[in-house]
Motif scaffolding. Sequence first.
Motif, mmCIF file in Angstrom:
data_model
loop_
_atom_site.group_PDB
_atom_site.id
_atom_site.type_symbol
_atom_site.label_atom_id
_atom_site.label_comp_id
_atom_site.label_asym_id
_atom_site.label_seq_id
_atom_site.Cartn_x
_atom_site.Cartn_y
_atom_site.Cartn_z
ATOM 1 N N LEU A 241 0.864 -1.169 0.000
ATOM 2 C CA LEU A 241 0.000 0.000 0.000
ATOM 3 C C LEU A 241 0.902 1.221 0.000
ATOM 4 C CD1 LEU A 241 -2.977 0.970 0.109
ATOM 5 C CD2 LEU A 241 -2.638 1.285 2.569
ATOM 6 N N GLN A 242 0.968 1.880 -1.152
ATOM 7 C CA GLN A 242 1.706 3.135 -1.261
ATOM 8 C C GLN A 242 0.797 4.268 -0.833
ATOM 9 O OE1 GLN A 242 4.977 3.814 -2.155
ATOM 10 N NE2 GLN A 242 4.514 5.931 -1.611
ATOM 11 N N MET A 243 1.232 5.029 0.156
ATOM 12 C CA MET A 243 0.414 6.103 0.711
ATOM 13 C C MET A 243 1.143 7.429 0.515
ATOM 14 S SD MET A 243 -0.922 4.286 4.234
ATOM 15 C CE MET A 243 0.692 4.361 4.992
ATOM 16 N N ASP A 244 0.560 8.301 -0.265
ATOM 17 C CA ASP A 244 1.118 9.617 -0.551
ATOM 18 C C ASP A 244 0.203 10.706 -0.019
ATOM 19 O OD1 ASP A 244 1.989 8.248 -3.736
ATOM 20 O OD2 ASP A 244 3.313 8.513 -2.018
ATOM 21 N N ASN A 245 0.798 11.917 0.132
ATOM 22 C CA ASN A 245 0.022 13.056 0.631
ATOM 23 C C ASN A 245 -0.759 12.682 1.888
ATOM 24 O OD1 ASN A 245 -1.037 15.653 0.753
ATOM 25 N ND2 ASN A 245 -2.689 15.201 -0.702
#
Length: 129
Positions: A80-84
């Motif tokens: 799970l790539q989590m940005d911002n």
Amino acid sequence: VQLVESGGGLVQAGGSLRLSCAVSGVTWSKFAMGWFRQAPGKGRAFVAAISRSGFNTYYEDSVEGRFTISRDVDRNMLYLQMDNLKPEDTAVYFCGADFVPPYIDDPYYSASRESYEYWGQGTQVTVSP
């Protein structure tokens, strides 16, 4: 089946984290995979799911466009790539495995925690303002 999450931590708002889930004992073509989260005092809530084929993904509205779920079947990993990131993303994050029949390849049907047979132990994500 064993699921082991890693990659959580403390990050400032606007930053990024990538969560990993090491998967063993799962036949990928028979399971949709998902990420859920549980904030203090709240229930376990859906974040994202990926279909058993890996071709389809589905997201909770508040993370759409910021988070990306993916998998690497050769390495037996879910990500799970989590940005911002935002402070309201603070929670313990869990990966889960949902056994689905062969005629279902829509992760929408894996948005309910009651569907899941297997869970990891969780990893803490804390986002500071």
